[in-house]
Design a protein around this motif. Structure first.
Motif, PDB file in Angstrom:
ATOM      1  N   LEU A 112       0.808  -1.354   0.294  1.00 52.17           N
ATOM      2  CA  LEU A 112       0.255   0.096   0.087  1.00 52.17           C
ATOM      3  C   LEU A 112       0.563   1.073   0.327  1.00 52.17           C
ATOM      4  O   LEU A 112       1.654   1.597   1.050  1.00 52.17           O
ATOM      5  N   VAL A 113       0.755   1.551  -1.414  1.00 50.85           N
ATOM      6  CA  VAL A 113       1.822   2.582  -1.349  1.00 50.85           C
ATOM      7  C   VAL A 113       1.051   4.329  -0.873  1.00 50.85           C
ATOM      8  O   VAL A 113       0.313   4.520  -1.354  1.00 50.85           O
ATOM      9  N   GLY A 114       1.769   5.061   0.339  1.00 48.88           N
ATOM     10  CA  GLY A 114       1.310   6.364   0.899  1.00 48.88           C
ATOM     11  C   GLY A 114       1.914   7.010   0.027  1.00 48.88           C
ATOM     12  O   GLY A 114       3.440   7.075  -0.183  1.00 48.88           O
ATOM     13  N   GLY A 115       2.013   8.299   0.791  1.00 48.67           N
ATOM     14  CA  GLY A 115       2.946   9.418   0.973  1.00 48.67           C
ATOM     15  C   GLY A 115       3.065  10.931  -0.519  1.00 48.67           C
ATOM     16  O   GLY A 115       0.882  10.727  -1.060  1.00 48.67           O
ATOM     17  N   GLU A 116       2.996  11.649  -1.068  1.00 46.22           N
ATOM     18  CA  GLU A 116       2.902  12.139  -1.864  1.00 46.22           C
ATOM     19  C   GLU A 116       2.513  11.334  -3.137  1.00 46.22           C
ATOM     20  O   GLU A 116       3.159  10.914  -3.431  1.00 46.22           O
ATOM     21  N   ILE A 117       1.669  12.440  -3.854  1.00 45.56           N
ATOM     22  CA  ILE A 117       1.097  11.256  -5.192  1.00 45.56           C
ATOM     23  C   ILE A 117       2.604  11.088  -6.139  1.00 45.56           C
ATOM     24  O   ILE A 117       2.501   9.877  -6.726  1.00 45.56           O
ATOM     25  N   ASP A 118       3.287  11.294  -6.669  1.00 47.15           N
ATOM     26  CA  ASP A 118       3.971  11.797  -8.005  1.00 47.15           C
ATOM     27  C   ASP A 118       5.050  10.968  -7.442  1.00 47.15           C
ATOM     28  O   ASP A 118       5.078   9.834  -8.183  1.00 47.15           O
ATOM     29  N   ALA A 119       5.620  10.867  -6.013  1.00 53.02           N
ATOM     30  CA  ALA A 119       6.435  10.375  -5.560  1.00 53.02           C
ATOM     31  C   ALA A 119       6.001   8.537  -5.290  1.00 53.02           C
ATOM     32  O   ALA A 119       6.703   8.220  -5.870  1.00 53.02           O
ATOM     33  N   ALA A 120       4.476   8.326  -4.873  1.00 50.48           N
ATOM     34  CA  ALA A 120       4.115   6.886  -5.519  1.00 50.48           C
ATOM     35  C   ALA A 120       3.654   6.552  -5.826  1.00 50.48           C
ATOM     36  O   ALA A 120       3.764   5.466  -6.703  1.00 50.48           O
ATOM     37  N   LEU A 121       3.260   7.862  -7.366  1.00 46.53           N
ATOM     38  CA  LEU A 121       3.429   7.493  -8.684  1.00 46.53           C
ATOM     39  C   LEU A 121       4.403   6.435  -9.375  1.00 46.53           C
ATOM     40  O   LEU A 121       5.183   5.795 -10.453  1.00 46.53           O
ATOM     41  N   SER A 122       5.236   7.056  -9.301  1.00 45.23           N
ATOM     42  CA  SER A 122       6.776   7.199  -9.776  1.00 45.23           C
ATOM     43  C   SER A 122       7.554   5.967  -9.259  1.00 45.23           C
ATOM     44  O   SER A 122       7.782   4.769  -9.520  1.00 45.23           O
ATOM     45  N   LEU A 123       6.840   4.926  -7.815  1.00 41.36           N
ATOM     46  CA  LEU A 123       7.463   4.139  -7.506  1.00 41.36           C
ATOM     47  C   LEU A 123       6.736   2.792  -7.851  1.00 41.36           C
ATOM     48  O   LEU A 123       7.198   1.888  -8.166  1.00 41.36           O
ATOM     49  N   LEU A 124       5.265   3.488  -8.023  1.00 39.90           N
ATOM     50  CA  LEU A 124       4.449   2.623  -8.568  1.00 39.90           C
ATOM     51  C   LEU A 124       4.801   2.071 -10.261  1.00 39.90           C
ATOM     52  O   LEU A 124       5.143   0.851 -10.442  1.00 39.90           O
ATOM     53  N   GLY A 125       5.154   2.728 -11.150  1.00 38.63           N
ATOM     54  CA  GLY A 125       5.997   2.622 -12.142  1.00 38.63           C
ATOM     55  C   GLY A 125       6.913   1.591 -12.526  1.00 38.63           C
ATOM     56  O   GLY A 125       7.567   0.900 -13.197  1.00 38.63           O
ATOM     57  N   VAL A 126       8.190   2.164 -11.629  1.00 34.33           N
ATOM     58  CA  VAL A 126       9.028   1.117 -10.706  1.00 34.33           C
ATOM     59  C   VAL A 126       8.455  -0.063 -10.842  1.00 34.33           C
ATOM     60  O   VAL A 126       9.082  -1.429 -10.909  1.00 34.33           O
ATOM     61  N   MET A 127       7.946  -0.176 -10.037  1.00 33.34           N
ATOM     62  CA  MET A 127       7.683  -1.598  -9.368  1.00 33.34           C
ATOM     63  C   MET A 127       6.821  -2.671 -10.745  1.00 33.34           C
ATOM     64  O   MET A 127       6.497  -3.769 -10.254  1.00 33.34           O
ATOM     65  N   GLY A 128       6.330  -1.687 -10.886  1.00 32.32           N
ATOM     66  CA  GLY A 128       5.587  -2.586 -12.452  1.00 32.32           C
ATOM     67  C   GLY A 128       6.057  -2.650 -13.478  1.00 32.32           C
ATOM     68  O   GLY A 128       5.371  -3.279 -14.318  1.00 32.32           O
ATOM     69  N   GLU A 129       7.398  -2.627 -13.625  1.00 28.93           N
ATOM     70  CA  GLU A 129       7.742  -2.758 -14.905  1.00 28.93           C
ATOM     71  C   GLU A 129       8.031  -4.067 -15.743  1.00 28.93           C
ATOM     72  O   GLU A 129       8.116  -5.082 -14.971  1.00 28.93           O
ATOM     73  N   GLY A 130       7.375  -3.953 -15.898  1.00 29.00           N
ATOM     74  CA  GLY A 130       7.186  -5.856 -16.946  1.00 29.00           C
ATOM     75  C   GLY A 130       5.828  -5.837 -16.635  1.00 29.00           C
ATOM     76  O   GLY A 130       5.876  -7.929 -17.230  1.00 29.00           O
ATOM     77  N   ARG A 131       5.623  -5.738 -15.749  1.00 34.68           N
ATOM     78  CA  ARG A 131       4.320  -6.370 -15.020  1.00 34.68           C
ATOM     79  C   ARG A 131       2.854  -5.636 -16.257  1.00 34.68           C
ATOM     80  O   ARG A 131       2.548  -4.889 -16.289  1.00 34.68           O
ATOM     81  N   ALA A 132       2.058  -6.576 -17.124  1.00 40.41           N
ATOM     82  CA  ALA A 132       0.982  -6.238 -17.716  1.00 40.41           C
ATOM     83  C   ALA A 132      -0.427  -6.264 -16.992  1.00 40.41           C
ATOM     84  O   ALA A 132      -0.183  -6.479 -15.989  1.00 40.41           O
ATOM     85  N   VAL A 133      -1.080  -5.210 -16.684  1.00 35.88           N
ATOM     86  CA  VAL A 133      -1.888  -4.262 -16.550  1.00 35.88           C
ATOM     87  C   VAL A 133      -3.045  -5.232 -16.026  1.00 35.88           C
ATOM     88  O   VAL A 133      -3.592  -5.471 -18.117  1.00 35.88           O
ATOM     89  N   ALA A 134      -3.735  -5.184 -15.166  1.00 36.85           N
ATOM     90  CA  ALA A 134      -5.038  -6.264 -15.260  1.00 36.85           C
ATOM     91  C   ALA A 134      -6.528  -5.470 -15.664  1.00 36.85           C
ATOM     92  O   ALA A 134      -5.801  -4.422 -16.124  1.00 36.85           O
ATOM     93  N   ASP A 135      -6.722  -6.727 -16.465  1.00 38.21           N
ATOM     94  CA  ASP A 135      -8.515  -6.233 -17.448  1.00 38.21           C
ATOM     95  C   ASP A 135      -9.906  -6.408 -16.947  1.00 38.21           C
ATOM     96  O   ASP A 135      -9.483  -7.554 -17.334  1.00 38.21           O
ATOM     97  N   GLY A 136     -10.585  -6.099 -16.666  1.00 36.36           N
ATOM     98  CA  GLY A 136     -11.620  -6.441 -16.791  1.00 36.36           C
ATOM     99  C   GLY A 136     -11.976  -7.642 -15.227  1.00 36.36           C
ATOM    100  O   GLY A 136     -11.145  -7.600 -14.785  1.00 36.36           O
TER     101      GLY A 136
END
Length: 270
Positions: free
Chosen positions: A226-250
């Motif tokens: 669960l990533v909290g804090g400043e939105i930009d920093a959280a999104l940046s961390l999500l981007g790094v953590m999610g490299e190569g991960r397919a985004v679930a759909d449906g």
């Protein structure tokens, strides 16, 4: 979680929520967690209302709201069932005890019991929609719960059908988790109990090093963050953590997290 996929969750305070939630979904987050307004806050929006606002802006991501048990359990069950129906199964909730009350308090436990009973007051196939014979629902599959406890007396049934997910995803602190908990939130670095029910998600900050989080995940300490804090920093961390991960759909929120749909636990069909 399903297929061992890394799960990432974004939590943040009110602000540019629409843009943030949409960006979180695009970054691979599985749900947005919305805390309830605290009693000492000068201004605070109701978390479930904010989640409903985000519903039209985020077509797939789960939306979880913290709800105080100051609400009557019938109102909680109706609001959650309605939101799950309108969002096509994307509802999650975290019940918050009254100030000075613990999750072990009898009133808190009874509150949750009544909410679950109300979800289960309708069978999954209770709705008939037989226009020719003017039958909306099979009465034999809609039950009064007739709950008479120390703190609540609720006859029921709920005046909304059973949620599409059966029960919306239940999120609780790890120390309060029970067999009904779907996602348990734990401070980062806490050892994962062998008996932990459901998924264990560690709370992280957007400023945390991705390597630190990846190491904890690889070691099996948790199922996600669960990533909290400043939105930009959280999104940046999500981007790094999610490299190569397919985004679930449906699929609904439970399917996204790899959770089974609960059967009816209370009532004649249990």
């Amino acid at each position: 979680m399903a297929d061992g996929a890394r799960r990432m969750i974004l939590g943040f305070r009110p602000g540019p929520l629409g843009e943030g939630a949409a960006a979180a979904a695009a970054s691979g987050a599985d749900f947005v967690y919305l805390p309830a307004a605290r009693p000492d806050a000068a201004v605070g929006a109701d978390a479930l209302s904010v989640a409903a606002c985000l519903m039209s802006l985020t077509p797939d991501i789960g939306l979880a709201a913290e709800i105080s048990t100051a609400w009557q359990p019938f109102n909680v069950a109706r609001a959650l069932a309605s939101f799950d129906l309108l969002s096509r199964g994307r509802c999650g909730w975290s019940p918050r005890p009254l100030d000075g009350e613990s999750a072990d308090a009898p009133r808190f436990r009874e509150h949750l019991e009544v909410v679950f009973k109300l979800f289960d007051s309708w069978d999954d196939d209770a709705l008939v929609f037989d226009k020719a014979n003017a039958v909306f629902a099979d009465r034999a599959k809609v039950r009064r719960i007739r709950h008479a406890g120390a703190y609540f007396t609720v006859d029921g049934p709920l005046n909304a059908p059973r949620p599409p997910q059966g029960h919306p995803v239940l999120i609780q602190p790890l120390g309060d988790a029970t067999a009904a908990t779907d996602v348990a939130l734990a401070p980062f670095g806490v050892e994962r109990p062998a008996s932990a029910a459901g998924l264990v998600v560690m709370e992280a900050d957007g400023a945390d090093a991705p390597e630190r989080l990846k190491a904890a995940f690889a070691a099996g300490a948790c199922d996600g963050f669960l990533v909290g804090g400043e939105i930009d920093a959280a999104l940046s961390l999500l981007g790094v953590m999610g490299e190569g991960r397919a985004v679930a759909d449906g699929g609904d929120f439970r399917a996204r997290l790899g959770l089974a749909r609960p059967g009816i636990r209370y009532g004649a069909a249990a």
